[in-house]
Design an enzyme around this catalytic site. Structure first.
Site, short mmCIF file in Angstrom:
data_model
loop_
_atom_site.label_atom_id
_atom_site.label_comp_id
_atom_site.label_asym_id
_atom_site.label_seq_id
_atom_site.Cartn_x
_atom_site.Cartn_y
_atom_site.Cartn_z
N ASP A 1 6.40 30.91 18.00
CA ASP A 1 7.17 32.10 17.59
C ASP A 1 8.66 31.99 17.87
O ASP A 1 9.42 32.88 17.51
CB ASP A 1 6.62 33.33 18.32
CG ASP A 1 5.21 33.65 17.88
OD1 ASP A 1 4.97 33.57 16.67
OD2 ASP A 1 4.37 33.95 18.73
N HIS B 1 2.70 29.60 26.89
CA HIS B 1 1.46 29.61 26.11
C HIS B 1 0.27 29.42 27.03
O HIS B 1 0.38 28.67 28.01
CB HIS B 1 1.48 28.49 25.06
CG HIS B 1 0.49 28.70 23.98
ND1 HIS B 1 -0.83 28.30 24.10
CD2 HIS B 1 0.60 29.30 22.78
CE1 HIS B 1 -1.47 28.64 23.00
NE2 HIS B 1 -0.64 29.25 22.19
N1 CMC Z 1 8.88 34.42 30.43
C1 CMC Z 1 8.91 34.41 31.78
N2 CMC Z 1 7.86 34.08 32.57
C2 CMC Z 1 6.73 33.72 31.95
C3 CMC Z 1 6.62 33.70 30.54
C4 CMC Z 1 7.75 34.05 29.77
N3 CMC Z 1 7.70 34.05 28.45
N4 CMC Z 1 5.38 33.32 30.20
C5 CMC Z 1 4.72 33.10 31.33
N5 CMC Z 1 5.54 33.35 32.41
C6 CMC Z 1 5.20 33.17 33.83
C7 CMC Z 1 4.32 34.31 34.34
O1 CMC Z 1 5.10 35.36 34.88
C8 CMC Z 1 3.50 33.61 35.38
O2 CMC Z 1 4.29 33.42 36.52
P1 CMC Z 1 3.59 33.41 37.99
O3 CMC Z 1 2.67 32.23 38.00
O4 CMC Z 1 4.73 33.30 38.94
O5 CMC Z 1 2.86 34.73 38.10
C9 CMC Z 1 3.27 32.21 34.79
O6 CMC Z 1 4.41 31.99 33.93
C10 CMC Z 1 1.99 32.10 33.96
O7 CMC Z 1 1.99 33.15 33.00
P2 CMC Z 1 0.71 33.98 32.57
O8 CMC Z 1 1.14 35.29 32.03
O9 CMC Z 1 -0.27 33.96 33.69
O10 CMC Z 1 0.17 33.04 31.43
P3 CMC Z 1 -0.84 33.46 30.30
O11 CMC Z 1 -1.49 32.21 29.86
O12 CMC Z 1 -1.71 34.59 30.73
O13 CMC Z 1 0.10 34.05 29.14
C11 CMC Z 1 1.52 34.18 27.26
C12 CMC Z 1 0.50 33.32 28.03
C13 CMC Z 1 1.78 33.52 25.91
C14 CMC Z 1 0.93 35.57 27.00
C15 CMC Z 1 2.82 34.27 28.10
O14 CMC Z 1 3.38 32.99 28.27
C16 CMC Z 1 3.83 35.23 27.46
O15 CMC Z 1 3.77 36.45 27.72
N6 CMC Z 1 4.78 34.70 26.62
C17 CMC Z 1 5.71 35.56 25.91
C18 CMC Z 1 5.03 36.14 24.68
C19 CMC Z 1 4.84 35.07 23.60
O16 CMC Z 1 5.75 34.31 23.28
N7 CMC Z 1 3.63 35.07 23.00
C20 CMC Z 1 3.31 34.18 21.89
C21 CMC Z 1 2.28 33.15 22.26
S1 CMC Z 1 2.19 31.83 21.05
C22 CMC Z 1 1.61 32.58 19.63
C23 CMC Z 1 0.20 33.02 19.72
O17 CMC Z 1 -0.68 32.18 19.90
O18 CMC Z 1 0.00 34.22 19.61
#
Ligand code: CMC
Length: 447
Positions: free
Chosen positions: A381, A324
């Site tokens: 989720d 998140h």
């Molecule tokens: N699986 C594997 N690696 C992950 C995941 C995941 N679900 N989420 C984040 N990471 C890693 C990412 O690759 C990155 O690694 P590094 O620092 O080595 O590059 C690090 O963790 C930080 O991730 P980010 O993408 O920079 O973080 P963000 O804040 O931009 O993204 C997120 C947040 C929710 C989009 C992401 O965690 C994700 O894609 N999760 C899966 C989709 C999901 O469950 N979304 C629902 C969010 S909660 C409901 C809502 O509010 O909509």
């Protein structure tokens, strides 16, 4: 070298915040003083509203990771500590002691309703549940296999064609009527998007039923037999709507605010929020998560294999329902949902292999260094889809249910934005990195 001069930057009156000193930025040999503001829970922000006017420079922040777009008195969350409160009330208390309609009132009107206020709010919502007969005809035009989020977004946008009497964003009475119409009609619009996909008749709402009961009735009843709403389903759905009701400046809420900032009407703004929610990185993750759990199950249930896959950047695979932007601790909503999930499955004596896989996946991921270092925990989720499945709700409807819950928050933010004395149309800037001026070449001279 001459001493840097100090330029104070005047702070606009950010509603609800207090001044908390200044930060100093050195740019081109000059020191600029940037006011610091502080919120009621101690969050500090550098107020750069006058930065460009003073220095000619802007800030860059892809994905708005460090950018506060507004002050807000609606929802407080602390992602490090796993705290979520609506209007000051902890989510755990609201989920245990209130129902969704009461929480919607709290978010929108800013206070818990008295019993008279709640009765009249419920009554008003129950009087607006039907949609125009001509609007029901829309459903025959959509392809049978259309995604329900596409249908719901379109029909909500189309409310502005039927309710032209309540589109004036500056008339509080018109806004209130639109708010009640939206809250009352979204369950109807949502249930019809499902009925369309299974080819069943659209059931009229029943105003003698509660908010969630009525939705389940419109989803699952058919005209040829009696349908009894399972109170456990209604209770679980109510809890899910509450925990989804608001989450401060997330992608869809920011979209609603952004669209609303141009003074677009409430229906148009909410329809845009529905589109933003649809994406798998936002609300669409609940559908993507169950599809992922099914895939793991069909592949023999080896959760370790998928945890390893999620760690490989080039695999393009992420654990859906994990991670998140704000929570760096267990998502408090996921805790509540998991507990309800446990209770519901036990009560119904359902053994869902997907729930087992989810629990194993959580255990393996939470013990893995990759997830520990990045503070990736199950989010809202991760378990919600298991509950929806137990209720018989098809996977394509999961995000629609998220939208039904989030509606109260979207409305609250839209109204808060319009009441703000500092409201401005949202219009970010950019740093241009394309070609500099060049001569137009006639087509015969291009290579
Ligand atoms: N699986 C594997 N690696 C992950 C995941 C995941 N679900 N989420 C984040 N990471 C890693 C990412 O690759 C990155 O690694 P590094 O620092 O080595 O590059 C690090 O963790 C930080 O991730 P980010 O993408 O920079 O973080 P963000 O804040 O931009 O993204 C997120 C947040 C929710 C989009 C992401 O965690 C994700 O894609 N999760 C899966 C989709 C999901 O469950 N979304 C629902 C969010 S909660 C409901 C809502 O509010 O909509």
């Amino acid at each position: 070298m001459s001493a840097p001069t100090s330029k104070p930057v005047a702070a606009p009156p950010w509603p609800g915040s207090k001044a908390d000193g200044v930060a100093r930025l050195e740019l081109n040999g000059e020191t600029v003083e940037i006011p610091v503001v502080i919120g009621t829970e101690g969050e500090r922000a550098l107020d750069i509203a006058k930065l460009r006017a003073t220095t000619g420079a802007i800030t860059l922040d892809e994905g708005y990771v460090n950018t506060g777009s507004t002050t807000s008195a609606i929802t407080y969350l602390d992602g490090e500590k796993g705290i979520l409160r609506y209007r000051g009330y902890p989510i755990e208390d609201l989920a245990a002691k209130a129902d969704y309609v009461e929480v919607a009132y709290l978010l929108i009107y800013g206070k818990l309703p008295t019993s008279d206020e709640l009765d009249s709010f419920r009554m008003s919502l129950s009087l607006h549940t039907m949609i125009h007969e001509d609007m029901r005809n829309f459903y025959s035009g959509f392809p049978r296999d259309a995604h329900p989020m596409a249908i719901v977004g379109s029909v909500v946008g189309a409310l502005s064609t039927f309710y032209q009497d309540s589109l004036d964003v500056r008339d509080p009475r018109q806004v209130e009527v639109s708010v009640h119409r939206l809250l009352a009609k979204l369950p109807t619009i949502a249930a019809y998007s499902y009925k369309k996909s299974v080819g069943q008749p659209l059931m009229y709402p029943r105003n003698d039923l509660g908010y969630c009961e009525n939705f389940l009735h419109m989803m699952f009843a058919v005209p040829c037999e009696e349908y009894h709403v399972d109170p456990d389903f209604a209770e679980a759905l109510d809890m899910l709507l509450i925990v989804h009701a608001d989450h401060e400046q997330n992608c869809s809420t920011s979209t609603v605010r952004m669209v609303g900032s141009s003074d677009a009407n409430l229906f148009a703004s909410i329809s845009a929020g529905i589109s933003a929610l649809w994406g798998p990185l936002h609300g669409g993750a609940n559908q993507a998560c169950v599809e992922m759990l099914e895939r793991i199950g069909a592949d023999g249930g080896n959760v370790k294999k998928y945890v390893d896959l999620a760690k490989k950047k080039d695999s393009g695979f992420r654990l859906m329902g994990f991670g998140h932007r704000v929570y760096k601790n267990y998502d408090p909503r996921a805790k509540l949902i998991k507990a309800t999930c446990d209770k519901l499955l036990a009560k119904l004596s359902i053994r869902d292999p997907i729930f087992d896989i989810a629990q194993q996946l959580e255990e393996v991921a939470l013990a893995d260094d990759y997830f520990i270092e990045r503070k990736l925990y199950p989010n809202v989720d991760f378990y919600s889809g298991v509950i929806y499945r137990a209720m018989g709700i098809p996977v394509q409807m999961f995000t629609v249910l998220f939208a039904m819950g989030r509606l109260a928050g979207w409305i609250a933010h839209w109204i808060e934005m319009h009441h703000s004395p500092t409201k401005k149309i949202c219009r970010p800037r950019q740093v241009y990195t394309g070609e500099m001026r060049r001569e137009f070449l006639p087509i015969t001279k291009r290579t």
